[in-house]
Design a protein around this motif. Structure first.
Motif, PDB file in Angstrom:
ATOM      1  N   GLU B  69      28.389  75.588  31.518  1.00 21.49           N
ATOM      2  CA  GLU B  69      28.515  74.244  31.144  1.00 21.49           C
ATOM      3  C   GLU B  69      29.051  74.464  29.107  1.00 21.49           C
ATOM      4  OE1 GLU B  69      25.966  72.202  31.615  1.00 21.49           O
ATOM      5  OE2 GLU B  69      24.390  73.554  33.047  1.00 21.49           O
ATOM      6  N   ARG B  70      29.517  75.027  29.414  1.00 20.79           N
ATOM      7  CA  ARG B  70      31.182  75.506  28.100  1.00 20.79           C
ATOM      8  C   ARG B  70      31.801  75.579  28.346  1.00 20.79           C
ATOM      9  NH1 ARG B  70      31.641  79.838  23.918  1.00 20.79           N
ATOM     10  NH2 ARG B  70      31.678  81.574  25.310  1.00 20.79           N
ATOM     11  N   TYR B  71      32.047  75.983  29.652  1.00 17.72           N
ATOM     12  CA  TYR B  71      33.827  75.849  29.956  1.00 17.72           C
ATOM     13  C   TYR B  71      34.438  74.794  29.801  1.00 17.72           C
ATOM     14  CZ  TYR B  71      37.223  77.887  32.084  1.00 17.72           C
ATOM     15  OH  TYR B  71      39.253  77.803  32.687  1.00 17.72           O
ATOM     16  N   PRO B  72      35.804  75.038  28.957  1.00 26.15           N
ATOM     17  CA  PRO B  72      36.191  73.492  28.682  1.00 26.15           C
ATOM     18  C   PRO B  72      37.213  72.746  29.086  1.00 26.15           C
ATOM     19  CG  PRO B  72      37.670  75.765  28.139  1.00 26.15           C
ATOM     20  CD  PRO B  72      36.445  76.187  28.555  1.00 26.15           C
ATOM     21  N   ARG B  73      36.641  71.519  28.945  1.00 22.67           N
ATOM     22  CA  ARG B  73      37.493  70.404  29.667  1.00 22.67           C
ATOM     23  C   ARG B  73      37.450  69.262  28.919  1.00 22.67           C
ATOM     24  NH1 ARG B  73      32.854  72.417  31.633  1.00 22.67           N
ATOM     25  NH2 ARG B  73      31.446  71.769  33.802  1.00 22.67           N
ATOM     26  N   ASP B  74      38.453  68.782  29.034  1.00 20.36           N
ATOM     27  CA  ASP B  74      39.476  67.356  28.933  1.00 20.36           C
ATOM     28  C   ASP B  74      40.613  66.914  29.897  1.00 20.36           C
ATOM     29  OD1 ASP B  74      40.460  66.389  26.770  1.00 20.36           O
ATOM     30  OD2 ASP B  74      41.205  67.369  25.408  1.00 20.36           O
ATOM     31  N   VAL B  75      39.667  65.796  30.040  1.00 23.50           N
ATOM     32  CA  VAL B  75      39.918  64.766  31.487  1.00 23.50           C
ATOM     33  C   VAL B  75      41.705  64.284  30.989  1.00 23.50           C
ATOM     34  CG1 VAL B  75      40.017  63.288  33.075  1.00 23.50           C
ATOM     35  CG2 VAL B  75      38.499  64.639  32.317  1.00 23.50           C
ATOM     36  N   LYS B  76      41.784  63.841  29.690  1.00 23.92           N
ATOM     37  CA  LYS B  76      42.746  62.478  29.477  1.00 23.92           C
ATOM     38  C   LYS B  76      43.902  64.094  29.125  1.00 23.92           C
ATOM     39  CE  LYS B  76      43.400  59.417  25.817  1.00 23.92           C
ATOM     40  NZ  LYS B  76      43.237  58.653  24.999  1.00 23.92           N
ATOM     41  N   ARG B  77      43.956  64.908  28.506  1.00 25.67           N
ATOM     42  CA  ARG B  77      45.173  65.865  28.037  1.00 25.67           C
ATOM     43  C   ARG B  77      45.798  66.313  28.957  1.00 25.67           C
ATOM     44  NH1 ARG B  77      44.965  71.095  26.762  1.00 25.67           N
ATOM     45  NH2 ARG B  77      46.607  71.948  25.768  1.00 25.67           N
ATOM     46  N   ASP B  78      44.623  66.711  30.178  1.00 21.59           N
ATOM     47  CA  ASP B  78      44.912  67.248  31.940  1.00 21.59           C
ATOM     48  C   ASP B  78      45.969  66.329  32.116  1.00 21.59           C
ATOM     49  OD1 ASP B  78      43.859  69.565  31.036  1.00 21.59           O
ATOM     50  OD2 ASP B  78      41.921  69.519  32.624  1.00 21.59           O
ATOM     51  N   THR B  79      45.571  65.486  32.299  1.00 23.48           N
ATOM     52  CA  THR B  79      46.190  64.420  33.379  1.00 23.48           C
ATOM     53  C   THR B  79      47.272  63.614  32.630  1.00 23.48           C
ATOM     54  OG1 THR B  79      44.138  63.202  33.284  1.00 23.48           O
ATOM     55  CG2 THR B  79      45.654  61.787  33.678  1.00 23.48           C
ATOM     56  N   ALA B  80      46.982  63.857  31.555  1.00 21.33           N
ATOM     57  CA  ALA B  80      48.754  63.501  30.378  1.00 21.33           C
ATOM     58  C   ALA B  80      49.726  64.486  31.063  1.00 21.33           C
ATOM     59  CB  ALA B  80      48.510  63.383  29.022  1.00 21.33           C
ATOM     60  N   LEU B  81      49.619  65.941  31.011  1.00 20.82           N
ATOM     61  CA  LEU B  81      49.879  67.276  30.614  1.00 20.82           C
ATOM     62  C   LEU B  81      50.884  67.574  32.628  1.00 20.82           C
ATOM     63  CD1 LEU B  81      48.273  70.604  29.108  1.00 20.82           C
ATOM     64  CD2 LEU B  81      50.549  68.841  28.665  1.00 20.82           C
ATOM     65  N   ALA B  82      49.892  67.170  33.342  1.00 19.59           N
ATOM     66  CA  ALA B  82      49.616  67.007  35.082  1.00 19.59           C
ATOM     67  C   ALA B  82      51.121  66.037  35.034  1.00 19.59           C
ATOM     68  CB  ALA B  82      48.312  66.624  35.429  1.00 19.59           C
ATOM     69  N   GLU B  83      50.945  64.816  34.390  1.00 19.92           N
ATOM     70  CA  GLU B  83      52.180  64.270  35.142  1.00 19.92           C
ATOM     71  C   GLU B  83      53.179  64.886  34.681  1.00 19.92           C
ATOM     72  OE1 GLU B  83      50.898  60.010  34.773  1.00 19.92           O
ATOM     73  OE2 GLU B  83      52.409  59.341  36.136  1.00 19.92           O
ATOM     74  N   ARG B  84      53.174  65.044  33.113  1.00 18.72           N
ATOM     75  CA  ARG B  84      54.933  65.926  32.314  1.00 18.72           C
ATOM     76  C   ARG B  84      55.324  66.547  33.870  1.00 18.72           C
ATOM     77  NH1 ARG B  84      53.874  67.091  26.662  1.00 18.72           N
ATOM     78  NH2 ARG B  84      52.157  65.089  26.903  1.00 18.72           N
ATOM     79  N   SER B 185      45.018  81.111  28.716  1.00 20.02           N
ATOM     80  CA  SER B 185      44.509  81.673  29.277  1.00 20.02           C
ATOM     81  C   SER B 185      42.958  80.134  28.765  1.00 20.02           C
ATOM     82  CB  SER B 185      43.148  83.016  29.378  1.00 20.02           C
ATOM     83  OG  SER B 185      41.968  82.653  29.416  1.00 20.02           O
ATOM     84  N   SER B 186      42.404  79.400  29.904  1.00 18.02           N
ATOM     85  CA  SER B 186      41.451  78.439  29.206  1.00 18.02           C
ATOM     86  C   SER B 186      40.732  79.028  28.534  1.00 18.02           C
ATOM     87  CB  SER B 186      41.038  77.717  29.872  1.00 18.02           C
ATOM     88  OG  SER B 186      41.683  77.052  31.498  1.00 18.02           O
ATOM     89  N   ARG B 187      39.974  80.303  28.915  1.00 18.64           N
ATOM     90  CA  ARG B 187      38.956  80.727  27.839  1.00 18.64           C
ATOM     91  C   ARG B 187      39.783  80.921  26.946  1.00 18.64           C
ATOM     92  NH1 ARG B 187      36.883  82.353  32.774  1.00 18.64           N
ATOM     93  NH2 ARG B 187      34.993  81.480  33.175  1.00 18.64           N
ATOM     94  N   ASN B 188      41.176  81.235  26.205  1.00 18.11           N
ATOM     95  CA  ASN B 188      41.222  81.303  24.694  1.00 18.11           C
ATOM     96  C   ASN B 188      40.784  80.723  23.704  1.00 18.11           C
ATOM     97  OD1 ASN B 188      42.338  83.597  26.223  1.00 18.11           O
ATOM     98  ND2 ASN B 188      44.884  82.973  26.032  1.00 18.11           N
ATOM     99  N   VAL B 189      40.586  79.529  23.655  1.00 16.05           N
ATOM    100  CA  VAL B 189      39.933  78.308  22.609  1.00 16.05           C
ATOM    101  C   VAL B 189      38.283  79.052  22.576  1.00 16.05           C
ATOM    102  CG1 VAL B 189      38.640  76.773  24.369  1.00 16.05           C
ATOM    103  CG2 VAL B 189      39.792  75.887  23.060  1.00 16.05           C
ATOM    104  N   TYR B 190      37.629  79.813  22.919  1.00 14.76           N
ATOM    105  CA  TYR B 190      36.806  80.658  22.345  1.00 14.76           C
ATOM    106  C   TYR B 190      37.011  81.478  21.231  1.00 14.76           C
ATOM    107  CZ  TYR B 190      34.359  79.345  27.043  1.00 14.76           C
ATOM    108  OH  TYR B 190      34.229  78.582  27.968  1.00 14.76           O
ATOM    109  N   LEU B 191      38.243  82.097  21.658  1.00 14.42           N
ATOM    110  CA  LEU B 191      38.623  83.496  20.733  1.00 14.42           C
ATOM    111  C   LEU B 191      38.441  82.360  18.787  1.00 14.42           C
ATOM    112  CD1 LEU B 191      41.581  84.909  22.418  1.00 14.42           C
ATOM    113  CD2 LEU B 191      38.751  85.716  22.078  1.00 14.42           C
ATOM    114  N   SER B 192      38.262  83.360  18.141  1.00 15.66           N
ATOM    115  CA  SER B 192      38.345  82.962  17.161  1.00 15.66           C
ATOM    116  C   SER B 192      39.968  83.711  16.300  1.00 15.66           C
ATOM    117  CB  SER B 192      37.323  84.039  15.385  1.00 15.66           C
ATOM    118  OG  SER B 192      37.771  85.223  15.466  1.00 15.66           O
ATOM    119  N   ASP B 193      40.466  83.838  14.944  1.00 11.31           N
ATOM    120  CA  ASP B 193      41.830  83.887  14.953  1.00 11.31           C
ATOM    121  C   ASP B 193      41.596  85.099  14.641  1.00 11.31           C
ATOM    122  OD1 ASP B 193      42.821  81.218  14.292  1.00 11.31           O
ATOM    123  OD2 ASP B 193      42.944  80.756  12.698  1.00 11.31           O
TER     124      ASP B 193
END
Lengths: 285, 285
Positions: B69-84, B185-193
């Protein structure tokens, strides 16, 4: 007819056919060919340009106490029959060619595999699905042909194609019967004359069920009890199961519907035979 | 870049590309793209004409208490990155498109799936293998690109290709790291500093192991105890496993060999990170 034993050689040959725009039909068998198998070739020839028949007695689908070792084999006769039927490529791999090492990854069937034949043959349909997946990936046919006698097998292979997004048409072909009504099977060779005679009760009992349904019977328990009684009246018969299920999902049903399948497995001596028929609801009401 | 959500549309598009003689490279991802994913695209572009990236957070590979459920998602950013990055076709199916109904037939992994990550994630690799099989059958790529960070995943997909006779080249691409050494890793976003800082111990410990091996150490228990001690010295780290296995079969090994893989999984807070490196035996002797 070309006879091929190696996967690499088969792939090279079929890639050339495909490049020429020819469509490929696959008839997977375990050999010891009978009229049932040959009818699959006929169906395949009506749809595909190149007919590949595989003959491979697949150890993965036999249980430890089943008849893998004594399963009937006759390569010479099979070769002649396949050629006469119009097979273009006969693929006869060794066990080593199909399973060169430990198989870590397999196809698994849940729900549809623990009913009917799956109850008494645990692991059987995982083995069937795995070898068919391998054959489909090796041959990459446009269509593949299976006998409706193995109704559960056809339903599972169809579901595998849907669930794993396979690009192949799975075609189920009607059961071919001896004049006595006995469904053609490589295992019929195990039967004594008396058992072969007794086994005709299977088709007769299926016909009885069809008559009942045709006369308006919709209650499955009443149909099953008549079929069961009829088979039990035959002293050489030992029922494994008699069931009515949904033909696609193989889940039990309670009332006859458009998609109902009456399926049975019965021992005659040590030989286990299967048979089935669709129950078409009466249009009378 | 074309964005496609439906399997049928994707197949039509790719069939046209294939007919024009173009080769297809598949980069399967769960999105939330980082440099690691983009490096897969670079590798794919070096080998294939048409690059298909899939973004699909596959529910089948998450356990009931995992982070689907909480796996990070960001379609807009992903689309831009994939295209680039130069992706030609971005395939973003819905769950309903990939699993329109109950999945009766799946891919099953034995032996290789109950070790390493599989120990604490039962069913995970069956889910991975099943979705990759589906994607491979939908896209029918000439080659498919996976990150070596998920070493067990790559080994299993490779084995699936062998065992089920898939006609695709499975390419493992090197781990991409942040300047600190932390594997992307996509999961690195979960980490505190603080956790992110602490997690650099993973790469440092792998480097220590490589140094030991380079200095002639062959005894795996001694290597493991040094790596383990180093990680345990970091108070925020909670080890799930640290193991050395054969890189292909994932079975435990006792002496460093040409094919050894040091793999580990460690929790930092609630976030489970994985990392690994090959151990190349010293040439000194």
């Amino acid at each position: 007819m070309v006879i091929i034993e190696e996967i690499a050689a088969l792939k090279t040959l079929l890639q050339a056919k495909r490049r020429m725009g020819q469509t490929i039909g696959l008839v997977p068998t375990m050999g010891y060919l009978h009229e049932g198998h040959l009818s699959l070739v006929d169906h395949a020839k009506a749809h595909a340009d190149v007919i590949v028949m595989s003959i491979f007695v697949n150890p993965l689908q036999f249980g430890p106490n089943e008849d893998f070792e004594r399963y009937p084999r006759d390569v010479k006769r099979d070769t002649a029959l396949a050629e006469r039927a119009g097979v273009d490529v006969l693929f006869m791999p060794s066990i080593r060619e199909m399973y060169p090492q430990q198989q870590w990854v397999t196809v698994a069937v849940t729900g549809m595999s623990d009913v009917l034949c799956g109850k008494s043959r645990p692991g059987h349909f995982d083995g069937v699905a795995t070898v068919v997946m391998k054959l489909l990936n090796i041959v990459r046919p446009d269509s593949a042909y299976f006998g409706q006698k193995d109704a559960q097998q056809v339903a599972i292979i169809r579901q595998m194609a849907v669930d794993l997004n396979l690009d192949v048409e799975i075609v189920a072909c009607p059961i071919v019967r001896e004049p006595s009504g006995l469904a053609m099977s490589s295992r019929n060779v195990y039967l004594s004359d008396a058992e072969r005679e007794a086994a005709t009760v299977l088709h007769t009992s299926l016909q009885r069920a069809a008559l009942l349904v045709n006369a308006g019977e919709k209650d499955i328990s009443r149909i099953l009890s008549q079929v069961t009684e009829m088979i039990q009246a035959q002293p050489r018969a030992q029922i494994d199961y008699v069931e009515v299920v949904d033909a696609a999902t193989l889940q039990p049903v309670e009332v006859v519907a458009q998609t109902s399948l009456l399926a049975l497995a019965v021992y005659f001596g040590k030989t286990r035979l299967i048979d089935n028929c669709r129950l078409e609801p009466s249009e009378k009401e």
